[in-house]
Write an enzyme that holds these catalytic residues in place. Structure first.
Site, short mmCIF file in Angstrom:
data_model
loop_
_atom_site.label_atom_id
_atom_site.label_comp_id
_atom_site.label_asym_id
_atom_site.label_seq_id
_atom_site.Cartn_x
_atom_site.Cartn_y
_atom_site.Cartn_z
N SER A 67 0.81 -1.22 0.00
CA SER A 67 0.00 0.00 0.00
C SER A 67 0.85 1.27 0.00
CB SER A 67 -0.94 -0.08 1.21
OG SER A 67 -1.77 1.02 1.27
N THR A 522 0.63 -2.02 11.31
CA THR A 522 1.39 -2.19 10.07
C THR A 522 2.86 -1.76 10.21
OG1 THR A 522 0.79 0.01 9.28
CG2 THR A 522 -0.64 -1.79 8.62
N ARG A 527 1.31 4.86 17.60
CA ARG A 527 0.82 6.11 17.02
C ARG A 527 0.14 6.94 18.10
NH1 ARG A 527 1.54 5.32 11.65
NH2 ARG A 527 0.96 3.27 10.80
P1 NG1 Z 1 -1.94 1.17 11.48
O1 NG1 Z 1 -0.50 1.07 11.11
O2 NG1 Z 1 -2.48 -0.01 12.25
O3 NG1 Z 1 -2.22 2.49 12.16
C1 NG1 Z 1 -2.59 2.04 9.05
C2 NG1 Z 1 -3.66 3.09 9.05
C3 NG1 Z 1 -5.00 2.39 9.03
C4 NG1 Z 1 -5.12 1.44 7.84
C5 NG1 Z 1 -3.89 0.53 7.78
C6 NG1 Z 1 -3.86 -0.34 6.56
C7 NG1 Z 1 -3.63 5.27 10.17
C8 NG1 Z 1 -3.53 5.99 11.45
N1 NG1 Z 1 -3.59 3.92 10.25
O4 NG1 Z 1 -2.78 1.20 10.15
O5 NG1 Z 1 -6.01 3.36 9.01
O6 NG1 Z 1 -5.31 2.15 6.65
O7 NG1 Z 1 -2.68 1.27 7.86
O8 NG1 Z 1 -3.34 0.25 5.45
O9 NG1 Z 1 -3.75 5.89 9.11
ZN ZN Z 2 -3.60 1.27 0.26
#
Ligand code: NG1
Ligand code: ZN
Length: 558
Positions: A67, A522, A527
């Site tokens: 992604s 991810t 965060r």
């Molecule tokens: P994580 O890394 O769990 O915060 C991020 C995005 C999610 C989602 C996933 C999958 C933020 C804060 N978090 O997840 O919303 O899109 O990646 O791609 O943007």
């Molecule tokens: Zn994506």
């Protein structure tokens, strides 16, 4: 499991030893890591996909992508027969499979799990896995690993769809399992014909000609190429594509794309002072996220972000309007009241949640990750979900769609200018346009464009629906993010003890303050999110909470 199957699995898996010292986890969006260490994981995900196909007696999808992550990363996620994410019940098995230390333990895991799930390896069922990948250079060799995994289960086949967007692959899985045509061309045809249908029903008020052009940042990924193919099939849409990934210096997601503009809130590469005031949009690397933005002035590199929350608000407003056009008091339409609900996460800007509630809508929060939002949206006749980062869609229940079909038949002989008839046709077209499997930047973009045209709105009118509260997101590296336990849609921390009280005390110091921390699914980070009445206050609150995270969990705290 017979000896032939056993020896096939043992032999194939010995070609893909797991890298030492790494623990893989099927997180928010499948497995993700540096591409160099992913071959064994993707191979094993291939086995899992074949088993899932055998279990569900349906086609399964497998998408190789990381992604919005950097180009050197890659990942793999599995699409269930509905086109949605792999059922959560299988995630622990996915984790165990990815981390099995050797071929023998892998075989044991497969044998035990297949017994539990009544999966019989006799080669009589032809398991089919639809394979896709994004434009990452590592995708090709990982695709090979996926095929090897699939082929190590007797009777299984992988069907390679080549380079596609994540939502295209999910759409194809869903379409094929419904017995419909599911090629890329079918996807483009469905999107373009339903877009045309909504545009034809529009009252004719068009946005002014200066504003008519949409400039799209393709994040140097797969979305650019696909949007070009799509726009060739469309009239009434003037798109200029930038960051298509065609140049040697164009690096996927680097200084470009939906994740970058939404998090950094600065002008992406390829955009500048010539774009002041224009309608701009950014996709992410695999085109499942969409945000819009405005360059407000030539004197700054800051942008005004029109994020997933505003897309959600625009969609909700439009759908609600169509429902109220159909629902004329005293008419037969009152007999069935479709239930419209919206679903967000804690990252949704507080101003958007306030706006949606003021519209009279039911708003629910779920933990981060579209699998959670998607599932909750299925509770409604029309469920609209979006993450602030631009991933989201609209789900229509079968019951509501068949009710709409009945209405269409009933109104077949109504005059062409019947508003009720138009509202019914519009919603049916929206259900065909918007991807029912996952969030899709391409179909979302077409719906935004059609609604702006319908309302005669510029991006500025749309952006003025409400004003975002200033916010800040930070990342903190910690010793062990798995030590964190959250509750209440990730808005509160249960463990480590004491940190939530400290966050509450900090947050209380700021007018309109709101703040939370959660472990990323991810990335190996925690965060932190904060919002408050001014940007300085949001920054300061985020910094204070980040310090608390460091104090309770940080590397320096050893
Ligand atoms: P994580 O890394 O769990 O915060 C991020 C995005 C999610 C989602 C996933 C999958 C933020 C804060 N978090 O997840 O919303 O899109 O990646 O791609 O943007
Ligand atoms: Zn994506």
């Amino acid at each position: 499991m017979d000896e032939k199957q056993k020896s096939l699995l043992l032999k194939a898996s010995s070609q893909f030893p797991i890298p030492p010292g790494v623990k893989f986890s099927y997180g928010t969006a499948g497995f993700r890591a540096d591409a160099l260490i992913l071959e064994s994981t993707v191979f094993r995900a291939g086995i899992l996909a074949a088993m899932r196909s055998m279990k569900t007696r349906s086609m399964i999808g497998m998408m190789i992508t990381a992604s919005h992550n950097k180009i050197s990363d890659n990942g793999v996620k599995i699409a269930d027969p509905s086109g949605g994410m792999l059922t959560q019940q299988w995630e622990p098995f996915a984790d165990a499979l990815a981390n099995a230390p050797d071929s023998d333990s892998l075989l044991r895991l497969i044998t035990d799990f297949s017994k539990k799930e009544n999966i019989v390896f006799d080669g009589t069922f032809r398991a089919e896995i639809l394979l896709g990948r994004d434009t990452r250079p590592s995708g090709e060799s990982l695709l090979e690993a996926a095929k090897q995994g699939i082929h190590s289960i007797v009777g299984s086949v992988g069907i390679d769809m080549g380079v596609v967007t994540t939502p295209q692959l999910h759409w194809m899985v869903r379409a094929r399992n419904k017995g419909m045509k599911g090629s890329e061309l079918d996807y483009f045809e469905q999107l373009s014909s339903s877009f045309r249908c909504i545009m034809d029903l529009n009252p004719g008020g068009s946005v002014n000609s200066v504003d008519n052009k949409l400039i799209v940042d393709g994040s140097n990924g797969v979305g650019g190429e696909k949007i070009e193919s799509l726009t060739k099939m469309l009239d009434g849409l003037n798109i200029e594509l930038r960051n298509s990934g065609a140049g040697v210096m164009d690096i996927l997601n680097e200084g470009v794309g939906a994740d970058f503009v939404q998090k950094e809130k600065v002008v992406p590469d390829g955009f500048g002072s010539n774009d002041v005031g224009k309608r701009c949009a950014s996709l992410d690397g695999d085109a499942d996220r969409l945000v819009y933005f405005i360059v407000p002035s030539a004197d700054t590199n800051k942008i005004d972000i029109v994020d997933g929350d505003k897309i959600l608000s625009l969609f909700a407003l439009f759908v609600k309007e169509q429902l109220s056009i159909m629902n004329i008091k005293g008419s037969e339409y009152n007999s069935y009241q479709p239930c419209l609900g919206v679903v967000q996460t804690a990252y949704a800007n507080g101003a958007s949640t306030h706006y949606l509630k003021e519209l009279g809508l039911a708003v629910t929060l779920t933990p981060t990750g579209v699998k959670h939002l998607h599932r909750k949206s299925e509770d409604y006749d029309i469920g609209i979900y979006f993450e602030a980062n631009g991933h989201g869609t609209i789900l229509f229940s079968e019951k509501f769609l068949s009710w709409l079909e009945d209405k269409r038949e009933e109104l077949a002989s109504a005059p062409e200018d019947s508003q009720q008839k138009k509202a019914v046709l519009r919603l049916l077209a929206v259900s065909n346009l918007i991807n029912q499997a996952v969030g899709d930047a391409l179909s979302g973009l077409l719906l935004v464009e059609a609604i702006l045209q319908y309302k005669g709105w510029s991006i500025h009118d749309w952006n003025a629906l409400y004003q975002d509260l200033p916010s800040r997101q930070l990342k903190v590296i910690v010793k062990d993010r798995t030590a964190i336990i959250t509750t209440n849609a990730e808005t509160e921390v249960l463990s480590p003890m004491g940190i939530q009280e400290a966050i509450n005390a900090e947050t209380a110091k700021y007018p309109q303050g709101r703040s939370f921390m959660r472990p990323s699914g991810t990335e190996d980070v925690v965060r932190v999110y904060a919002e408050a009445s001014t940007q300085d206050a949001a920054d300061s609150l985020a910094n204070s909470v980040a310090k608390l995270v460091d104090k309770y969990l940080g590397i320096s705290n050893s």
